[in-house]
Design an enzyme around this catalytic site. Structure first.
Site, mmCIF file in Angstrom:
data_model
loop_
_atom_site.group_PDB
_atom_site.id
_atom_site.type_symbol
_atom_site.label_atom_id
_atom_site.label_comp_id
_atom_site.label_asym_id
_atom_site.label_seq_id
_atom_site.Cartn_x
_atom_site.Cartn_y
_atom_site.Cartn_z
ATOM 1 N N PHE A 1 0.857 -1.184 0.000
ATOM 2 C CA PHE A 1 0.000 0.000 0.000
ATOM 3 C C PHE A 1 0.895 1.236 0.000
ATOM 4 C CE2 PHE A 1 -2.877 3.200 1.760
ATOM 5 C CZ PHE A 1 -3.924 3.044 0.877
ATOM 6 N N ASP B 1 2.732 -5.650 7.765
ATOM 7 C CA ASP B 1 1.533 -4.812 7.824
ATOM 8 C C ASP B 1 0.337 -5.741 7.648
ATOM 9 O OD1 ASP B 1 -0.675 -3.228 7.245
ATOM 10 O OD2 ASP B 1 0.469 -1.770 6.065
ATOM 11 N N TYR C 1 -10.199 -0.394 11.003
ATOM 12 C CA TYR C 1 -11.491 0.050 10.447
ATOM 13 C C TYR C 1 -11.950 -0.818 9.283
ATOM 14 C CZ TYR C 1 -8.033 2.783 7.751
ATOM 15 O OH TYR C 1 -6.949 3.183 7.019
ATOM 16 N N LYS C 2 -11.143 -1.826 8.930
ATOM 17 C CA LYS C 2 -11.535 -2.722 7.840
ATOM 18 C C LYS C 2 -12.274 -3.927 8.438
ATOM 19 C CE LYS C 2 -7.538 -1.277 5.049
ATOM 20 N NZ LYS C 2 -8.237 -0.618 3.938
ATOM 21 N N ARG D 1 -12.804 -4.336 -6.944
ATOM 22 C CA ARG D 1 -12.376 -5.065 -5.755
ATOM 23 C C ARG D 1 -13.581 -5.408 -4.887
ATOM 24 N NH1 ARG D 1 -8.311 -2.491 -1.214
ATOM 25 N NH2 ARG D 1 -10.165 -1.248 -0.801
#
Lengths: 396, 396
Positions: free
Chosen positions: A112, A183, A208-209, A355
């Site tokens: 990312f 990560d 938050y995912k 996605r």
């Protein structure tokens, strides 16, 4: 233990099939009352006393322990705070300090961007000949050599869902004398993670995912326990001090993981997250993972049958894939907008990737089939080819 | 314009006189409904779409503009995020990059420890011979010379309330070729600040004190507009990128102040803060400051009459004082606990300082007199001398 899904635990909008829990998880039903309590009673009535009386000061470690249980980390090895970008910076700066004679950070081009950007910033700051070396994800293992100070990877690729072999890469990094940083942004709450067993040095992630902690929920950082007493906190804020309320002139880090605390924690966000994590008390990660694989396999099979113009960019083998499936489609941006307009929420990642995240807590097999039916209809009828679906400056 | 106080705007607990708004401001009455809306409708129903549909992505700059108006900064020069510790690090690292040939950071020994700690961490990271030089607050002006890369000061001393002359020190720093950074933690929402007029280079501050943004509310950073396009972001996170959603491999900072954004913003905290700032629409800082001075003068006079064992450690001249008054008392810790037990909430700072903040939005002259009456009774009767008031490991 319960049977999945547990849609009853979430407040999901009517008419929506939410395949974007890998970007922002939905609202657990009990969270609003807990946040309201933190606002109205804790802040409103207890005021400054709440740091003691409501346990605000210990909350980053307490919530860290709840996250630790979901990622295979021991009690006391994880602390919450800040954002994932900041946690990446903390882990990487501490890692480099552990290998003062080495100058190369290895990552992959699928990482990312913020992880790579933070490394760039740190390198500029140190101004001592450091290099950020990025290779294709499949070339990482071969690129590990004894020039490396640190290997910094995201386990699951945010765009393709490709999954690294955490144990094998960590072993190889260690054999080469490098520090290993993982990560877990797209892993925590999605995969069975054996963080302690991997023997990696640092891990970071967001909440938050798949952990449903709410927009901008605090991030986490893990340090392997034998390293926590010596890891050097570059962002040496007062709440990482051994005695914050002694107000000493010089910085002395807290003995363990709490040295990675920086400033005053975001209590309201932390409370939303703490409440959201209670959802996991009734599930286990093996069950979640098995259900996720089944949903992904179903989605791939049904899309490939119904939408031949879409091309799978995720690994076909579930073992090498996270909890998302990505398809490339030339008109992917517009097609995703058309899907969202019809209640199927996934997201788009440049240049052409549609996605879809699969989250067995609140997505089931019927949702997958319904989503594919709508997707196929949009592709077949070119429903995406309308001005309002064309690309603009949008966030998702 | 209205007449102070505006207690009607706040949800204050019954029986409490709150003299700690300089540590954590109280809850504005309209905030709970706004937070609930952000949780239930925005997160719960809009989900990922809220980044666009609810303006989440622009919120750090929008709220920054609301803060800018209260500190004398122009539109577009302030952005919110992270914690004050992180903002100190960002300002200081950018300042040092502007003076590559200089190696000294000047601060004062009264600065809040986290500012000094963050400087220490940055110096260790850079490992290039930097020095953090601290002098007594009253010696700062004389210590400014052309060896300095940056002068970093908090305008109002957290312990004594001593106030620096922002304009004079900034001028002197600039004359010596140093970059000037002001920490406004105890200024924003308390004092009339003419940030643009001071010509300082950077300013940072927190919003959970006089701005009543809630526990752990996001911090702010200001860059003088002519410097914003070149200031180097050391914490180069993806949301400070010029095009975050292009997911480029290399970092390119946003053109202006938004380069100081780092990771995903804490939306729930930001919403509480944004709502809380609406309180200021009906007041102005000149009125607030005049009322604060009057309350402080009254408190000093009444305490010195009623409690001769307490010794003023704040400057006697209002011009050199912020919006708090501190008294030293040998048994200050226990006395503060006894005060709090009777509903007068101030706080204690080591070694012997009883600290009282005056916030004219919700404190008036009658509160001051009532607080002094209780304080005098506690001192006169030695009510503080009870086991439950003795020092323990407490936060405040």
């Amino acid at each position: 233990m319960t049977t999945l899904p547990r849609k009853d635990l979430f407040d999901l909008p009517e008419g929506v099939i939410y395949l974007d829990g890998n970007s922002l998880g939905p609202l657990p039903k009990h969270v609003p009352a807990r946040v309201a309590e933190a606002v109205t009673r804790e802040w409103g009535q207890e005021l400054i006393r709440a740091w003691n009386s409501c346990g605000w000061m210990e909350q980053p470690l307490r919530v860290g322990n709840a996250v630790a249980r979901l990622i295979g980390a021991p009690e006391g090895s994880v602390v919450m705070g800040d954002t994932l970008s900041i946690k990446v910076f903390q882990a990487l700066s501490a890692a480099l300090a552990m290998r003062p004679d080495r100058r190369v950070i290895l990552s992959d081009k699928g990482n990312f961007p913020t992880d790579l950007y933070m490394a760039e910033g740190l390198i500029a700051l140190k101004n001592a000949g450091y290099e950020l070396r990025t290779v294709a994800p499949e070339e990482v293992a071969d690129a590990i050599d004894d020039s490396l100070a640190a290997v910094m990877l995201t386990e699951v690729d945010y765009r393709t869902g490709r999954r690294h072999d955490m144990h094998a890469i960590t072993d190889k990094a260690h054999a080469a004398g490098a520090v290993m940083i993982w990560d877990l942004a797209h892993s925590a709450g999605a995969l069975e993670i054996d963080l302690a067993g991997s023997n990696c040095d640092f891990a970071v992630g967001c909440t938050y995912k798949y952990l449903n902690g709410g927009p901008g929920a605090p991030a986490f950082i893990y340090i392997r326990p034998d390293l926590a007493a010596t890891a050097q906190p570059a962002l040496s804020g007062w709440l990482g001090h051994d005695a914050p309320f002694a107000f000493e002139q010089g910085y002395r880090p807290a003995p363990g993981i709490e040295r990675m605390r920086v400033g005053t924690p975001p209590v309201l966000q932390m409370t939303a997250l703490e409440a959201a994590l209670e959802v996991w008390a009734e599930t286990d990660m093996a069950e979640i993972r098995a259900a996720s694989v089944a949903l992904c396999e179903q989605f791939i099979a049904e899309v490939e049958t119904a939408c031949p113009d879409l091309h799978l960019v995720s690994p076909r083998d579930a073992q090498h894939r996270g909890s998302q499936v990505s398809f490339a489609f030339e008109h992917g941006y517009a097609a995703m907008q058309a899907l969202i307009a019809r209640g199927v929420i996934g997201d788009f990642r440049a240049p052409d990737v549609m996605r879809f995240g699969f989250t067995p807590l609140y997505i089931d097999s019927a949702d997958v089939s319904a989503a594919v039916t709508i997707l196929a209809d949009i592709i077949d009828t070119k429903a995406w080819d309308r001005p309002e679906f064309h690309r603009a400056n949008r966030v998702t």
